[in-house]
Motif scaffolding. Structure first.
Motif, PDB file in Angstrom:
ATOM      1  N   UNK A 267       0.842  -1.203   0.000  1.00 45.87           N
ATOM      2  CA  UNK A 267       0.000   0.000   0.000  1.00 45.87           C
ATOM      3  C   UNK A 267       0.882   1.260   0.000  1.00 45.87           C
ATOM      4  N   UNK A 268       1.911   1.219   0.835  1.00 46.44           N
ATOM      5  CA  UNK A 268       2.839   2.347   0.926  1.00 46.44           C
ATOM      6  C   UNK A 268       3.599   2.530  -0.391  1.00 46.44           C
ATOM      7  N   UNK A 269       4.009   1.398  -0.970  1.00 39.47           N
ATOM      8  CA  UNK A 269       4.725   1.427  -2.232  1.00 39.47           C
ATOM      9  C   UNK A 269       3.831   2.030  -3.326  1.00 39.47           C
ATOM     10  N   UNK A 270       2.568   1.624  -3.319  1.00 37.75           N
ATOM     11  CA  UNK A 270       1.612   2.147  -4.305  1.00 37.75           C
ATOM     12  C   UNK A 270       1.448   3.651  -4.142  1.00 37.75           C
ATOM     13  N   UNK A 271       1.333   4.083  -2.889  1.00 32.91           N
ATOM     14  CA  UNK A 271       1.195   5.519  -2.643  1.00 32.91           C
ATOM     15  C   UNK A 271       2.426   6.269  -3.142  1.00 32.91           C
ATOM     16  N   UNK A 272       3.574   5.671  -2.930  1.00 34.74           N
ATOM     17  CA  UNK A 272       4.792   6.383  -3.333  1.00 34.74           C
ATOM     18  C   UNK A 272       4.899   6.461  -4.863  1.00 34.74           C
ATOM     19  N   UNK A 273       4.370   5.458  -5.567  1.00 27.62           N
ATOM     20  CA  UNK A 273       4.328   5.553  -7.034  1.00 27.62           C
ATOM     21  C   UNK A 273       3.353   6.650  -7.451  1.00 27.62           C
ATOM     22  N   UNK A 274       2.175   6.632  -6.848  1.00 29.16           N
ATOM     23  CA  UNK A 274       1.130   7.602  -7.227  1.00 29.16           C
ATOM     24  C   UNK A 274       1.612   9.039  -7.029  1.00 29.16           C
ATOM     25  N   UNK A 275       2.351   9.269  -5.961  1.00 24.89           N
ATOM     26  CA  UNK A 275       2.877  10.616  -5.705  1.00 24.89           C
ATOM     27  C   UNK A 275       4.125  10.871  -6.549  1.00 24.89           C
ATOM     28  N   UNK A 276       5.049   9.900  -6.528  1.00 25.52           N
ATOM     29  CA  UNK A 276       6.345  10.088  -7.179  1.00 25.52           C
ATOM     30  C   UNK A 276       6.247  10.272  -8.686  1.00 25.52           C
ATOM     31  N   UNK A 277       5.276   9.616  -9.314  1.00 27.47           N
ATOM     32  CA  UNK A 277       5.166   9.710 -10.767  1.00 27.47           C
ATOM     33  C   UNK A 277       4.259  10.871 -11.201  1.00 27.47           C
ATOM     34  N   UNK A 278       3.796  11.662 -10.252  1.00 22.18           N
ATOM     35  CA  UNK A 278       2.942  12.808 -10.628  1.00 22.18           C
ATOM     36  C   UNK A 278       3.492  14.107 -10.012  1.00 22.18           C
ATOM     37  N   UNK A 279       3.075  14.406  -8.785  1.00 23.88           N
ATOM     38  CA  UNK A 279       3.486  15.694  -8.213  1.00 23.88           C
ATOM     39  C   UNK A 279       4.846  15.638  -7.507  1.00 23.88           C
ATOM     40  N   UNK A 280       5.393  14.432  -7.334  1.00 26.63           N
ATOM     41  CA  UNK A 280       6.744  14.322  -6.798  1.00 26.63           C
ATOM     42  C   UNK A 280       6.794  14.223  -5.289  1.00 26.63           C
ATOM     43  N   UNK A 281       6.135  15.152  -4.606  1.00 22.24           N
ATOM     44  CA  UNK A 281       6.058  15.057  -3.150  1.00 22.24           C
ATOM     45  C   UNK A 281       4.706  15.591  -2.725  1.00 22.24           C
ATOM     46  N   UNK A 282       4.262  15.147  -1.587  1.00 17.83           N
ATOM     47  CA  UNK A 282       2.926  15.551  -1.160  1.00 17.83           C
ATOM     48  C   UNK A 282       2.906  15.956   0.303  1.00 17.83           C
ATOM     49  N   UNK A 283       3.352  15.026   1.172  1.00 17.91           N
ATOM     50  CA  UNK A 283       3.242  15.320   2.604  1.00 17.91           C
ATOM     51  C   UNK A 283       4.001  16.589   2.984  1.00 17.91           C
ATOM     52  N   UNK A 284       5.075  16.909   2.235  1.00 19.98           N
ATOM     53  CA  UNK A 284       5.854  18.106   2.559  1.00 19.98           C
ATOM     54  C   UNK A 284       5.214  19.396   2.058  1.00 19.98           C
ATOM     55  N   UNK A 285       4.195  19.263   1.197  1.00 15.43           N
ATOM     56  CA  UNK A 285       3.622  20.479   0.600  1.00 15.43           C
ATOM     57  C   UNK A 285       2.782  21.257   1.615  1.00 15.43           C
ATOM     58  N   UNK A 286       2.879  22.588   1.578  1.00 21.28           N
ATOM     59  CA  UNK A 286       1.983  23.390   2.420  1.00 21.28           C
ATOM     60  C   UNK A 286       0.526  23.225   1.959  1.00 21.28           C
ATOM     61  N   UNK A 287      -0.409  23.406   2.874  1.00 22.02           N
ATOM     62  CA  UNK A 287      -1.823  23.162   2.584  1.00 22.02           C
ATOM     63  C   UNK A 287      -2.302  23.915   1.339  1.00 22.02           C
ATOM     64  N   UNK A 288      -1.928  25.166   1.211  1.00 20.61           N
ATOM     65  CA  UNK A 288      -2.397  25.981   0.088  1.00 20.61           C
ATOM     66  C   UNK A 288      -1.935  25.367  -1.227  1.00 20.61           C
ATOM     67  N   UNK A 289      -0.700  24.905  -1.235  1.00 19.23           N
ATOM     68  CA  UNK A 289      -0.128  24.302  -2.436  1.00 19.23           C
ATOM     69  C   UNK A 289      -0.848  22.989  -2.759  1.00 19.23           C
ATOM     70  N   UNK A 290      -1.181  22.253  -1.705  1.00 19.13           N
ATOM     71  CA  UNK A 290      -1.871  20.989  -1.940  1.00 19.13           C
ATOM     72  C   UNK A 290      -3.165  21.197  -2.702  1.00 19.13           C
ATOM     73  N   UNK A 291      -3.860  22.282  -2.358  1.00 23.89           N
ATOM     74  CA  UNK A 291      -5.135  22.517  -3.044  1.00 23.89           C
ATOM     75  C   UNK A 291      -4.924  22.689  -4.538  1.00 23.89           C
ATOM     76  N   UNK A 292      -3.916  23.471  -4.905  1.00 18.99           N
ATOM     77  CA  UNK A 292      -3.706  23.700  -6.338  1.00 18.99           C
ATOM     78  C   UNK A 292      -3.111  22.454  -7.011  1.00 18.99           C
ATOM     79  N   UNK A 293      -2.459  21.593  -6.253  1.00 19.34           N
ATOM     80  CA  UNK A 293      -1.825  20.415  -6.850  1.00 19.34           C
ATOM     81  C   UNK A 293      -2.729  19.197  -6.868  1.00 19.34           C
ATOM     82  N   UNK A 294      -3.823  19.263  -6.123  1.00 15.53           N
ATOM     83  CA  UNK A 294      -4.699  18.085  -6.004  1.00 15.53           C
ATOM     84  C   UNK A 294      -5.065  17.496  -7.368  1.00 15.53           C
ATOM     85  N   UNK A 295      -5.337  18.362  -8.331  1.00 18.30           N
ATOM     86  CA  UNK A 295      -5.797  17.846  -9.621  1.00 18.30           C
ATOM     87  C   UNK A 295      -4.688  17.136 -10.405  1.00 18.30           C
TER      88      UNK A 295
END
Lengths: 407, 407
Positions: free
Chosen positions: B18-46
């Motif tokens: 599950x963790x590996x899958x999450x890391x692919x989903x993030x790594x192959x798209x926005x690159x990082x997620x948990x480190x992003x500030x909330x405001x940035x997450x909103x614009x990156x969600x799509x």
């Protein structure tokens, strides 16, 4: 007679490998031989593949292992046109599907090579462009660029540039998009590069990712160059080597091309099938004209065994080919502490390429670049990184603390 | 939101899939997620990839086996351009090199599909061209064509045509050459086809092999069509799917394209790496617009497991896609005794494709074609081949004796 050669590793528990080799040599060229009348054989002789070598490896008594043979076959040049698709279909088209077989090496005839100008810049050309001749180059990768607008992209570019890197490359998953279209991106980034250069005193190449339909790539490349692009990044394997060959041969494409290895893992990691990394990312990339070639390093998370890295390096720099060399770029998992090890493996003709190892620096992206610059300088002077870090190089010190020291 | 999806099989003895899958989903798209500030997450969600499914298969206690997970990830369309290189680099570029992972299935959004007109003819279009709607089609492959001059080629063509086949295809290793250049070859063969048609009363498609540099393929195809070519053969994997996509989308390329699987074995046979046969030779070939798709049959010497053949077939003919179907062409090792079995596996929408099974017939090439015509007719009438052979069909009888009867 002019021939190209292919060396395969065939796995089989009991096959007569000599017979199997003969059947490949005949089957992939003239189709049948023993049935041909004598007169026909004479006219077909020049088309017939030849078995050059069959090295059988029997498993040892107490070490079970697998039975295999390394087989080299010569394919007459007269059978195929001087392009990479024709060579690959000839030597590995049908037999790639015929049991456990891996393509491990190619040999190119002088005649075949005559159609391949090779890298336009190569290692020496890239060094000339940058004015750097006495140390490894340093490349930084954009990070998390999807969804960034032009201001955010410029900001990230500037921070990388101010760190003192020699090259910055696009993320390979940044395709043509409305926020940062290639021409605009090149214009903005090159302007940022100039500004940074005035501070660092260093030249900078920015490899913009060339994407879109195959037929549009040349015009895209030329538009990018017109907009100021001084390098290009290209996902070769998703388009085919011939596309790179045609791009690199085009006299109007006047900038170095960096080949990205995306999709390479679909071919090389299996022991029994596919195409070896040194053919895929070494021989064919250089033949097709890549000035820089990225591949998974043996140092980090996305790993390739060290000997495969060394085999790629050897193909990229061997002087057995009448063309320029290609710059090796072992990538993924690179941090400053690895610099001396990378230089032991690759010498100084290598690009130290980092993404997380720059952006993830505890003091920020700019410091991340500086830490690498310091590590390279220390290694160049054969100083221990830890000592150099203590001697007034806090960025390197922080990097060594974060990711570990010299190995 | 529009997404394309990719389903992978990941192998690992102990990973948290599950963790590996999450890391692919993030790594192959926005690159990082948990480190992003909330405001940035909103614009990156799509732009963020989403894990749709993680099916973990633990090895059973007494059946050791391997631990793996089938993981499906959704990739937002907004991240990549609507072409096959962009999709492949997005879903399998970097992670193809990251451990034991095989790409087993793709899902295409309607929006992505809108850029793909698909096969221009498809099964129904090919049937219309041939005027054959109620039985499998029969294709014959040129044999040992390297080194043949035009007279020899014409002679071999005529013998195949007189046997009553519906399609004749070039050998995939016949490249542009002085003896039989494509325009001349097409002209000579099509004239021979007309002459044969007057005897057999059957129409005939001749698939000429399209070769050379990528940028020359369209003009080569158009020259061949001008010279009378009524079909083309193309080594898709040596050029890339986008080249086929652009060829099949060109309104001036007015003939069916048969996709050859040369080099496919570099990708699909490994259990742990690469791209499955049904993605490679099923989904992507149809998406790119192949009217006919050749692949190794499960019947002969170059074999693929039957279930992989059935998976390819399903992708070529599924009506879940808003485009024409592609005709399946299971190839290699086909002889007349296999016709009922092939029809049980594929139904009547299949091409029976033979090389050795026609040219190697004890009574010659022409009789080889007739034996297949007879076998198809018997199977169509649900008659036993042996009975039909006895009822005045000596060619079929000889074939069954040479290669074995119905299975």
């Amino acid at each position: 007679m002019n021939n190209c050669t292919a060396t395969y590793r065939l796995y089989d528990d009991k096959a007569d490998f000599r017979k199997k080799a003969e059947s490949i040599a005949v089957g992939m060229t003239v189709g049948s031989w023993t049935e041909l009348p004598q007169a026909k054989r004479e006219s077909m002789q020049k088309h017939l593949g030849q078995v050059l070598k069959v090295d059988v490896h029997e498993p040892e008594g107490d070490q079970p292992g697998e039975r295999y043979a390394d087989v080299t076959i010569a394919y007459p040049d007269v059978n195929f046109s001087k392009d990479i698709p024709a060579l690959l279909v000839t030597v590995f088209g049908k037999i790639s599907m015929d049991g456990r077989i891996k393509l491990n090496h190619l040999g190119f005839s002088d005649d075949y090579l005559s159609a391949f100008p090779g890298p336009k810049f190569g290692i020496s050309g890239i060094r000339d462009l940058l004015g750097v001749h006495d140390r490894p180059l340093l490349m930084s990768i954009f990070k998390s660029v999807i969804g960034l607008n032009m201001d955010e992209l410029r900001d990230q570019f500037t921070r990388q540039a101010l760190g003192g890197v020699d090259l910055i490359k696009d993320d390979e998953i940044l395709f043509e998009n409305e926020l940062t279209p290639i021409e605009k991106r090149v214009e903005v980034c090159l302007k940022a590069a100039e500004a940074a250069s005035r501070e660092t005193g260093k030249k900078l190449l920015y490899a913009a990712n060339l994407t879109g339909h195959t037929s549009s790539l040349k015009s895209q490349a030329k538009k990018a160059i017109q907009a100021g692009a001084n390098a290009l990044l290209f996902n070769v394997l998703s388009y085919g080597y011939d596309v790179l060959h045609e791009l690199s041969s085009d006299p109007e494409i006047t900038v170095p091309i960096a080949a990205h290895p995306a999709l390479a893992g679909a071919y090389y990691p299996s022991q029994h099938y596919g195409i070896s990394a040194s053919v895929l990312l070494g021989q064919l990339m250089r033949l097709a004209g890549a000035d820089l070639v990225l591949f998974p390093s043996p140092y980090g998370s996305v790993t390739m065994p060290r000997e495969e890295n060394m085999a790629i390096r050897d193909e990229l720099i061997t002087n057995a080919l009448p063309m320029k060399t290609s710059m090796p770029v072992p990538s993924a998992g690179i941090h400053p502490g690895l610099v001396p090890l990378i230089m032991r493996d690759f010498g100084q003709d290598v690009v130290i390429n980092a993404g997380g190892g720059i952006h993830g620096h505890p003091m920020g992206t700019e410091a991340g670049g500086r830490a690498f610059v310091q590590a390279i300088e220390a290694a160049r002077q054969s100083l221990r990184l830890a000592d150099y870090a203590e001697a007034g190089h806090p960025e390197l010190k922080a990097a060594l603390e974060a990711w570990g020291g010299e190995r």
